[in-house]
Design an enzyme around this catalytic site. Structure first.
Site, mmCIF file in Angstrom:
data_model
loop_
_atom_site.group_PDB
_atom_site.id
_atom_site.type_symbol
_atom_site.label_atom_id
_atom_site.label_comp_id
_atom_site.label_asym_id
_atom_site.label_seq_id
_atom_site.Cartn_x
_atom_site.Cartn_y
_atom_site.Cartn_z
ATOM 1 N N ASP A 45 9.385 4.021 -2.703
ATOM 2 C CA ASP A 45 8.095 4.306 -3.333
ATOM 3 C C ASP A 45 7.211 5.120 -2.392
ATOM 4 O O ASP A 45 6.491 6.023 -2.822
ATOM 5 C CB ASP A 45 7.380 3.001 -3.696
ATOM 6 C CG ASP A 45 8.044 2.288 -4.863
ATOM 7 O OD1 ASP A 45 8.912 2.893 -5.517
ATOM 8 O OD2 ASP A 45 7.689 1.121 -5.115
ATOM 9 N N PHE A 46 7.271 4.778 -1.108
ATOM 10 C CA PHE A 46 6.458 5.500 -0.125
ATOM 11 C C PHE A 46 6.835 6.977 -0.091
ATOM 12 O O PHE A 46 5.968 7.858 -0.126
ATOM 13 C CB PHE A 46 6.635 4.874 1.257
ATOM 14 C CG PHE A 46 5.901 5.607 2.349
ATOM 15 C CD1 PHE A 46 4.553 5.380 2.571
ATOM 16 C CD2 PHE A 46 6.561 6.539 3.145
ATOM 17 C CE1 PHE A 46 3.863 6.066 3.573
ATOM 18 C CE2 PHE A 46 5.885 7.224 4.148
ATOM 19 C CZ PHE A 46 4.537 6.987 4.358
ATOM 20 N N PHE A 48 8.330 8.733 -2.379
ATOM 21 C CA PHE A 48 7.951 9.380 -3.641
ATOM 22 C C PHE A 48 6.461 9.710 -3.644
ATOM 23 O O PHE A 48 6.053 10.805 -4.044
ATOM 24 C CB PHE A 48 8.279 8.477 -4.830
ATOM 25 C CG PHE A 48 7.840 9.056 -6.150
ATOM 26 C CD1 PHE A 48 8.645 9.952 -6.832
ATOM 27 C CD2 PHE A 48 6.604 8.722 -6.696
ATOM 28 C CE1 PHE A 48 8.238 10.509 -8.038
ATOM 29 C CE2 PHE A 48 6.183 9.271 -7.895
ATOM 30 C CZ PHE A 48 7.008 10.164 -8.569
ATOM 31 N N SER A 94 -1.887 2.555 -14.929
ATOM 32 C CA SER A 94 -1.201 2.245 -13.678
ATOM 33 C C SER A 94 -2.221 2.020 -12.572
ATOM 34 O O SER A 94 -3.386 2.407 -12.684
ATOM 35 C CB SER A 94 -0.256 3.387 -13.294
ATOM 36 O OG SER A 94 -0.979 4.589 -13.136
ATOM 37 N N LEU A 95 -1.770 1.395 -11.486
ATOM 38 C CA LEU A 95 -2.638 1.120 -10.349
ATOM 39 C C LEU A 95 -2.675 2.316 -9.403
ATOM 40 O O LEU A 95 -1.713 3.073 -9.301
ATOM 41 C CB LEU A 95 -2.133 -0.110 -9.588
ATOM 42 C CG LEU A 95 -2.088 -1.426 -10.363
ATOM 43 C CD1 LEU A 95 -1.445 -2.504 -9.494
ATOM 44 C CD2 LEU A 95 -3.477 -1.850 -10.786
ATOM 45 N N LYS A 122 1.400 -7.750 -4.338
ATOM 46 C CA LYS A 122 1.802 -7.141 -5.603
ATOM 47 C C LYS A 122 3.256 -7.507 -5.882
ATOM 48 O O LYS A 122 4.129 -7.264 -5.061
ATOM 49 C CB LYS A 122 1.669 -5.621 -5.562
ATOM 50 C CG LYS A 122 2.098 -4.954 -6.861
ATOM 51 C CD LYS A 122 2.061 -3.440 -6.755
ATOM 52 C CE LYS A 122 2.447 -2.793 -8.078
ATOM 53 N NZ LYS A 122 3.829 -3.117 -8.490
#
Length: 259
Positions: A45-46, A48, A94-95, A122
């Site tokens: 995720d980081f 991306f 989304s957050l 989270k």
């Protein structure tokens, strides 16, 4: 790490910027497809988010090359052609994330520098909305595009800590995350020859099974964190049993049921 905005102007010509924007756009679309559709991300995720921010910075510095179909203008979607579509009653947003202390402090200062904030871990799973009507679970829907989601109700009904009927006949929309604990994931993955990459991917794939009996075999749970009551006046006498001191239409909410 993405370059600073001022650096992009100094080091990139317009031709280079145009080519890099196109390249980043294609790369991001590819990773969005792997993440949202295939449930098989190839980068963290980081990483991306760094690609995404780099594209945002370049588009801000060179707006003449920003495509109307840019990934920065499109909400990621997990819509699947094999499921019926459901129009969400409210937008499922989304957050916003950050990896920078200064960005977090800037947000706090803009929001309410003197306020009190609640911080919690989270849970990384599959976003879901549960629609209860008169206390009965009617639909379980994925986030999808934020406006339209996949109706996965049959699969959601197999998750053991989701009540099919609430204690009171209220109409409420609950948002949460379907997830799997690390312990449950490791045990299930061991029985599956270790073919699953992580709990998040397995959870997301599990609620998209075509046969709900396959979903039922997987140790899924749900954590709900937000509730919206569409008709507060009608439900008032029932909702007060849950929230006796609140007059708001939205609540931070925990739905729990013994496993």
């Amino acid at each position: 790490m993405p370059k600073k905005k001022e650096d992009s102007q100094k080091t990139l010509s317009e031709k280079e910027a145009k080519g890099l924007i196109a390249k980043l756009s294609d790369e991001i679309r590819h990773h969005q497809y792997l993440y949202y559709v295939k449930n098989d991300p190839k980068i963290s995720d980081f990483d991306f988010d760094q690609l995404f921010r780099r594209l945002q910075d370049l588009e801000e510095e060179f707006p003449q090359f920003k495509d109307l179909a840019s990934p920065t203008l499109v909400v990621g979607s997990d819509l699947d052609k094999d499921f019926e579509k459901f129009q969400h009653k409210l937008p499922v947003l989304s957050l916003i994330n950050t990896y920078n202390d200064n960005e977090l402090l800037e947000w706090v200062n803009k929001t309410d520098p003197e306020g009190l904030y609640s911080v919690e871990w989270k849970i990384d799973g599959a976003s879901i909305v549960l629609y209860y009507e008169n206390g009965i679970l009617k639909n379980g829907v994925t986030r999808g595009s934020g406006g339209i989601g996949d109706d996965v109700t049959d699969n959601i009904r197999t998750i053991r800590n989701i009540p099919l009927r609430l204690p009171e006949p209220i109409t409420v929309y609950l948002r949460g995350e379907v997830f799997m604990t690390f312990k449950d994931f490791e045990e299930f993955n061991a029985l599956s020859s270790g073919k699953y990459a992580n709990p998040r991917n397995l959870s997301a794939g599990s609620i998209k099974q075509k046969n709900s009996s396959d979903t039922a075999k997987r140790p899924l749970r749900i954590f709900t964190y937000d509730a919206t009551f569409p008709n507060m006046e009608k439900n008032l006498k029932h909702t007060k049993k849950f929230f006796p001191n609140s007059k708001s239409l939205r609540f931070q909410f925990r739905l729990t049921r013994p496993l």
